[in-house]
Motif scaffolding. Sequence first.
Motif, PDB file in Angstrom:
ATOM      1  N   ALA A 118      72.794  47.343  43.361  1.00 11.30           N
ATOM      2  CA  ALA A 118      72.402  46.268  42.452  1.00 11.30           C
ATOM      3  C   ALA A 118      71.601  46.805  41.271  1.00 11.30           C
ATOM      4  O   ALA A 118      70.904  47.816  41.399  1.00 11.30           O
ATOM      5  CB  ALA A 118      71.550  45.242  43.206  1.00 11.30           C
ATOM      6  N   PRO A 119      71.676  46.130  40.128  1.00 10.21           N
ATOM      7  CA  PRO A 119      70.733  46.455  39.067  1.00 10.21           C
ATOM      8  C   PRO A 119      69.331  46.143  39.573  1.00 10.21           C
ATOM      9  O   PRO A 119      69.162  45.327  40.481  1.00 10.21           O
ATOM     10  CB  PRO A 119      71.138  45.530  37.919  1.00 10.21           C
ATOM     11  N   VAL A 120      68.324  46.777  39.000  1.00  7.47           N
ATOM     12  CA  VAL A 120      66.963  46.589  39.502  1.00  7.47           C
ATOM     13  C   VAL A 120      65.979  46.451  38.343  1.00  7.47           C
ATOM     14  O   VAL A 120      66.127  47.102  37.308  1.00  7.47           O
ATOM     15  CB  VAL A 120      66.543  47.752  40.438  1.00  7.47           C
ATOM     16  N   ALA A 121      64.997  45.597  38.538  1.00  3.16           N
ATOM     17  CA  ALA A 121      63.895  45.454  37.593  1.00  3.16           C
ATOM     18  C   ALA A 121      62.606  45.842  38.302  1.00  3.16           C
ATOM     19  O   ALA A 121      62.325  45.361  39.400  1.00  3.16           O
ATOM     20  CB  ALA A 121      63.793  44.015  37.082  1.00  3.16           C
ATOM     21  N   VAL A 122      61.846  46.723  37.685  1.00  2.18           N
ATOM     22  CA  VAL A 122      60.524  47.094  38.190  1.00  2.18           C
ATOM     23  C   VAL A 122      59.533  46.139  37.526  1.00  2.18           C
ATOM     24  O   VAL A 122      59.459  46.060  36.302  1.00  2.18           O
ATOM     25  CB  VAL A 122      60.199  48.569  37.857  1.00  2.18           C
ATOM     26  N   LEU A 123      58.794  45.391  38.351  1.00  2.00           N
ATOM     27  CA  LEU A 123      57.863  44.379  37.851  1.00  2.00           C
ATOM     28  C   LEU A 123      56.451  44.953  37.816  1.00  2.00           C
ATOM     29  O   LEU A 123      55.979  45.492  38.815  1.00  2.00           O
ATOM     30  CB  LEU A 123      57.912  43.136  38.737  1.00  2.00           C
ATOM     31  N   LEU A 124      55.780  44.804  36.670  1.00  2.35           N
ATOM     32  CA  LEU A 124      54.467  45.427  36.460  1.00  2.35           C
ATOM     33  C   LEU A 124      53.396  44.367  36.229  1.00  2.35           C
ATOM     34  O   LEU A 124      53.557  43.492  35.373  1.00  2.35           O
ATOM     35  CB  LEU A 124      54.548  46.387  35.271  1.00  2.35           C
ATOM     36  N   THR A 125      52.301  44.486  36.975  1.00  4.02           N
ATOM     37  CA  THR A 125      51.215  43.506  36.925  1.00  4.02           C
ATOM     38  C   THR A 125      50.399  43.625  35.638  1.00  4.02           C
ATOM     39  O   THR A 125      50.472  44.621  34.926  1.00  4.02           O
ATOM     40  CB  THR A 125      50.260  43.682  38.117  1.00  4.02           C
ATOM     41  N   GLY A 126      49.591  42.597  35.403  1.00  2.00           N
ATOM     42  CA  GLY A 126      48.715  42.564  34.231  1.00  2.00           C
ATOM     43  C   GLY A 126      47.383  43.232  34.491  1.00  2.00           C
ATOM     44  O   GLY A 126      47.190  43.941  35.486  1.00  2.00           O
ATOM     45  N   SER A 127      46.439  42.980  33.594  1.00  2.00           N
ATOM     46  CA  SER A 127      45.132  43.639  33.687  1.00  2.00           C
ATOM     47  C   SER A 127      44.303  43.070  34.829  1.00  2.00           C
ATOM     48  O   SER A 127      44.472  41.926  35.240  1.00  2.00           O
ATOM     49  CB  SER A 127      44.377  43.503  32.363  1.00  2.00           C
ATOM     50  N   GLY A 128      43.419  43.899  35.323  1.00  2.00           N
ATOM     51  CA  GLY A 128      42.590  43.524  36.456  1.00  2.00           C
ATOM     52  C   GLY A 128      43.298  43.856  37.756  1.00  2.00           C
ATOM     53  O   GLY A 128      44.513  44.034  37.795  1.00  2.00           O
ATOM     54  N   ALA A 129      42.533  43.967  38.810  1.00  2.00           N
ATOM     55  CA  ALA A 129      43.078  44.302  40.119  1.00  2.00           C
ATOM     56  C   ALA A 129      43.948  43.160  40.626  1.00  2.00           C
ATOM     57  O   ALA A 129      43.464  42.044  40.797  1.00  2.00           O
ATOM     58  CB  ALA A 129      41.942  44.589  41.090  1.00  2.00           C
ATOM     59  N   GLN A 130      45.231  43.453  40.842  1.00  6.62           N
ATOM     60  CA  GLN A 130      46.181  42.422  41.256  1.00  6.62           C
ATOM     61  C   GLN A 130      47.077  42.934  42.367  1.00  6.62           C
ATOM     62  O   GLN A 130      47.376  44.119  42.452  1.00  6.62           O
ATOM     63  CB  GLN A 130      47.058  41.995  40.077  1.00  6.62           C
ATOM     64  N   ASP A 131      47.529  41.981  43.186  1.00  7.03           N
ATOM     65  CA  ASP A 131      48.507  42.338  44.202  1.00  7.03           C
ATOM     66  C   ASP A 131      49.907  42.303  43.600  1.00  7.03           C
ATOM     67  O   ASP A 131      50.084  42.008  42.414  1.00  7.03           O
ATOM     68  CB  ASP A 131      48.372  41.446  45.444  1.00  7.03           C
ATOM     69  N   ARG A 132      50.891  42.595  44.404  1.00  6.50           N
ATOM     70  CA  ARG A 132      52.280  42.689  43.930  1.00  6.50           C
ATOM     71  C   ARG A 132      52.820  41.382  43.368  1.00  6.50           C
ATOM     72  O   ARG A 132      53.811  41.385  42.643  1.00  6.50           O
ATOM     73  CB  ARG A 132      53.176  43.189  45.057  1.00  6.50           C
ATOM     74  N   ASP A 133      52.196  40.265  43.707  1.00  7.41           N
ATOM     75  CA  ASP A 133      52.630  38.967  43.193  1.00  7.41           C
ATOM     76  C   ASP A 133      51.982  38.637  41.856  1.00  7.41           C
ATOM     77  O   ASP A 133      52.253  37.594  41.274  1.00  7.41           O
ATOM     78  CB  ASP A 133      52.311  37.866  44.201  1.00  7.41           C
ATOM     79  N   SER A 134      51.105  39.524  41.379  1.00  4.98           N
ATOM     80  CA  SER A 134      50.333  39.357  40.148  1.00  4.98           C
ATOM     81  C   SER A 134      49.171  38.394  40.352  1.00  4.98           C
ATOM     82  O   SER A 134      48.668  37.801  39.407  1.00  4.98           O
ATOM     83  CB  SER A 134      51.210  38.916  38.972  1.00  4.98           C
ATOM     84  N   ASP A 135      48.747  38.227  41.605  1.00  8.66           N
ATOM     85  CA  ASP A 135      47.576  37.408  41.913  1.00  8.66           C
ATOM     86  C   ASP A 135      46.340  38.294  41.835  1.00  8.66           C
ATOM     87  O   ASP A 135      46.320  39.393  42.396  1.00  8.66           O
ATOM     88  CB  ASP A 135      47.682  36.809  43.316  1.00  8.66           C
TER      89      ASP A 135
END
Length: 186
Positions: free
Chosen positions: A41-58
């Motif tokens: 499958a094609p794949v997208a690597v998802l990157l979080t924003g600033s500050g300490a975040q988990d994989r969900d961007s929480d």
Amino acid sequence: ARLGRDLDEPEVELRRARAVDRPDARLACALVLPAAAAGPAPVAVLLTGSGAQDRDSDSIGPGGIKLGLLRAVASALGQAGVATLRCDDRGVGDSTGDFGAATVDTFIDDARAMVAAVRADPRVDPARVSLVGHSEGAVVAAAVAARDPRVVAVALLAGPGRPVEQVLLEQVALTLARAGLTAAEA
């Protein structure tokens, strides 16, 4: 998919036993694969924003924002036939390492390691790797794509419209102010 929805749709298969090893950290990740993929499958690597975040961007800690943004993106992409890899920031969730010692260059190197990891996975197509970065992750995604001509697409979500150094300094000042501290007290 709506924000905060669990990845339980029948079109998506979730595998959580994925890690990306770095010299000074082990990034705990989730690889979401389309269930009905006929081949890699094609794949997208998802990157979080600033500050300490988990994989969900929480964001973590008291008062942390819990929207599940990257979980929702992973679910929607999975339903569209695109695999995704997203990781807890270093020192967050199940990842090891020291978030406080990390710099933007550290996050760029982490993202490059994530790209290398998905390219080595036989379930994804190494010629169809894209990046999706949110907030500071947009800065990281642009930097990784500039260094890696094999990245086929980049999506920048709510990236800064001002120099990243200025944005980060303002975010630190606001965080300190919310805690009732000044920069001198920190």
